[in-house]
Design a protein around this motif. Structure first.
Motif, PDB file in Angstrom:
ATOM      1  N   ASP A   1      -3.678   1.168 -11.116  1.00  0.00           N
ATOM      2  CA  ASP A   1      -2.917   0.170 -10.265  1.00  0.00           C
ATOM      3  C   ASP A   1      -3.078   0.675  -8.608  1.00  0.00           C
ATOM      4  O   ASP A   1      -3.555   1.779  -8.418  1.00  0.00           O
ATOM      5  CB  ASP A   1      -1.475  -0.150 -10.526  1.00  0.00           C
ATOM      6  N   GLY A   2      -2.508  -0.057  -7.627  1.00  0.00           N
ATOM      7  CA  GLY A   2      -2.626   0.619  -6.147  1.00  0.00           C
ATOM      8  C   GLY A   2      -3.711   0.246  -5.527  1.00  0.00           C
ATOM      9  O   GLY A   2      -3.751   0.810  -4.436  1.00  0.00           O
TER      10      GLY A   2
ATOM     11  N   ARG B   1      -6.241  -1.160  -2.927  1.00  0.00           N
ATOM     12  CA  ARG B   1      -5.839  -2.218  -1.842  1.00  0.00           C
ATOM     13  C   ARG B   1      -6.944  -2.224  -0.977  1.00  0.00           C
ATOM     14  O   ARG B   1      -6.870  -2.269   0.253  1.00  0.00           O
ATOM     15  CB  ARG B   1      -4.488  -1.736  -1.177  1.00  0.00           C
TER      16      ARG B   1
ATOM     17  N   ARG C   1     -11.186  -4.742  -5.506  1.00  0.00           N
ATOM     18  CA  ARG C   1     -10.256  -5.411  -6.007  1.00  0.00           C
ATOM     19  C   ARG C   1     -11.256  -6.469  -6.686  1.00  0.00           C
ATOM     20  O   ARG C   1     -11.221  -6.798  -8.063  1.00  0.00           O
ATOM     21  CB  ARG C   1      -9.393  -6.072  -5.302  1.00  0.00           C
TER      22      ARG C   1
ATOM     23  N   ASP D   1      -1.302  -6.995 -10.379  1.00  0.00           N
ATOM     24  CA  ASP D   1      -0.504  -5.688  -9.967  1.00  0.00           C
ATOM     25  C   ASP D   1       0.733  -5.761  -9.455  1.00  0.00           C
ATOM     26  O   ASP D   1       0.965  -6.143  -8.279  1.00  0.00           O
ATOM     27  CB  ASP D   1      -1.376  -4.841  -9.014  1.00  0.00           C
TER      28      ASP D   1
ATOM     29  N   SER E   1       3.026  -3.997  -8.477  1.00  0.00           N
ATOM     30  CA  SER E   1       3.538  -3.248  -7.612  1.00  0.00           C
ATOM     31  C   SER E   1       3.305  -3.745  -5.965  1.00  0.00           C
ATOM     32  O   SER E   1       4.006  -3.577  -5.131  1.00  0.00           O
ATOM     33  CB  SER E   1       2.969  -1.881  -7.524  1.00  0.00           C
ATOM     34  N   SER E   2       2.487  -4.931  -6.124  1.00  0.00           N
ATOM     35  CA  SER E   2       1.986  -5.488  -4.790  1.00  0.00           C
ATOM     36  C   SER E   2       3.268  -6.424  -4.325  1.00  0.00           C
ATOM     37  O   SER E   2       3.384  -6.761  -3.158  1.00  0.00           O
ATOM     38  CB  SER E   2       0.823  -6.195  -4.841  1.00  0.00           C
TER      39      SER E   2
ATOM     40  N   SER F   1       7.952  -0.526  -3.597  1.00  0.00           N
ATOM     41  CA  SER F   1       6.589   0.072  -3.929  1.00  0.00           C
ATOM     42  C   SER F   1       5.794   0.635  -2.568  1.00  0.00           C
ATOM     43  O   SER F   1       5.750  -0.044  -1.609  1.00  0.00           O
ATOM     44  CB  SER F   1       5.937  -0.496  -4.677  1.00  0.00           C
TER      45      SER F   1
ATOM     46  N   TYR G   1       2.658   0.330  -2.566  1.00  0.00           N
ATOM     47  CA  TYR G   1       1.619  -0.685  -2.398  1.00  0.00           C
ATOM     48  C   TYR G   1       2.002  -1.963  -2.060  1.00  0.00           C
ATOM     49  O   TYR G   1       1.453  -2.867  -2.658  1.00  0.00           O
ATOM     50  CB  TYR G   1       1.034  -0.625  -4.013  1.00  0.00           C
TER      51      TYR G   1
ATOM     52  N   ASP H   1       2.782  -5.598  -0.859  1.00  0.00           N
ATOM     53  CA  ASP H   1       1.958  -6.499   0.269  1.00  0.00           C
ATOM     54  C   ASP H   1       2.992  -7.766   0.334  1.00  0.00           C
ATOM     55  O   ASP H   1       3.228  -8.655  -0.710  1.00  0.00           O
ATOM     56  CB  ASP H   1       0.783  -6.822  -0.515  1.00  0.00           C
TER      57      ASP H   1
ATOM     58  N   TRP I   1      -3.473  -8.907  -5.703  1.00  0.00           N
ATOM     59  CA  TRP I   1      -3.966  -7.722  -6.199  1.00  0.00           C
ATOM     60  C   TRP I   1      -4.110  -7.447  -7.680  1.00  0.00           C
ATOM     61  O   TRP I   1      -3.039  -8.127  -8.272  1.00  0.00           O
ATOM     62  CB  TRP I   1      -3.212  -6.222  -5.459  1.00  0.00           C
TER      63      TRP I   1
END
Length: 176
Positions: free
Chosen positions: A42-43, A45, A50, A88, A90-91, A96, A98, A100, A110
């Motif tokens: 993950d993560g 960016r 991607r 993902d 975390s976006s 996070s 990460y 967005d 992502w």
């Protein structure tokens, strides 16, 4: 007219792809992957990285695991893609690193893939050692300014890395 040779189902003829994935061992390294056996990647960016994960990485593809941001950057092991791209989360998590704000569960921007530990190299190959191999002269990792965390690797480059790591380990085992 171009006619698909596999009109009813995905072609079994698809050739396995090979990749290099960079990771910082202080955050997540080959030790972590070996211990866990499988982990999501993950993560990411960067749009090109991607796109590689989203559009080109498929189950069974092989991966060179590269430790970056360390005293001696090196390829240290191999893995396989065990789950294809998926959002993902975390976006869209504001807590996070990460996060967005333009990404969300309904509009994920992502993705991540899962990789499974395959092996440690018999001997890690440093960036300096990789640069010495003629077989790797076109490898993206060795191109000036190439900073992508995920890069395609040719089958010949993948094989050359494994062969050189085995030779290095053999020489080391013979005291050389």
């Amino acid at each position: 007219m171009g006619q698909s040779r596999c009109p009813l189902f995905p072609c079994a003829e698809r050739r396995m792809r090979h990749w290099l994935m960079k990771t910082e061992p202080s955050v997540f390294g080959i030790d972590d992957l070996e211990r866990r056996g499988r982990e999501h990647w993950d993560g990411v960016r960067n749009y090109q990285a991607r796109n590689y994960m989203r559009d080109e990485m498929k189950l069974g593809d092989r991966v060179l695991v590269y430790h970056s941001s360390t005293d001696v950057p090196a390829i240290v092991g191999t893995a396989r893609v065990v789950r294809e791209a998926y959002p993902d989360p975390s976006s869209w998590d504001p807590d996070s690193a990460y996060f967005d704000p333009k990404s969300g569960p309904d509009t994920p921007r992502w993705v991540m893939v899962d990789v499974g530990f395959e092996s440690r190299l018999a001997a890690p190959l440093s960036l300096a050692e990789l640069r010495e191999l003629t077989a790797l002269k076109g490898m993206l990792l060795l191109k000036k300014g190439m900073r992508l965390s995920i890069q395609p690797v040719t089958p010949a480059e993948f094989a050359a890395v494994l062969q050189q790591a085995a030779r290095k380990a053999e020489r080391k085992g013979k005291g050389g």
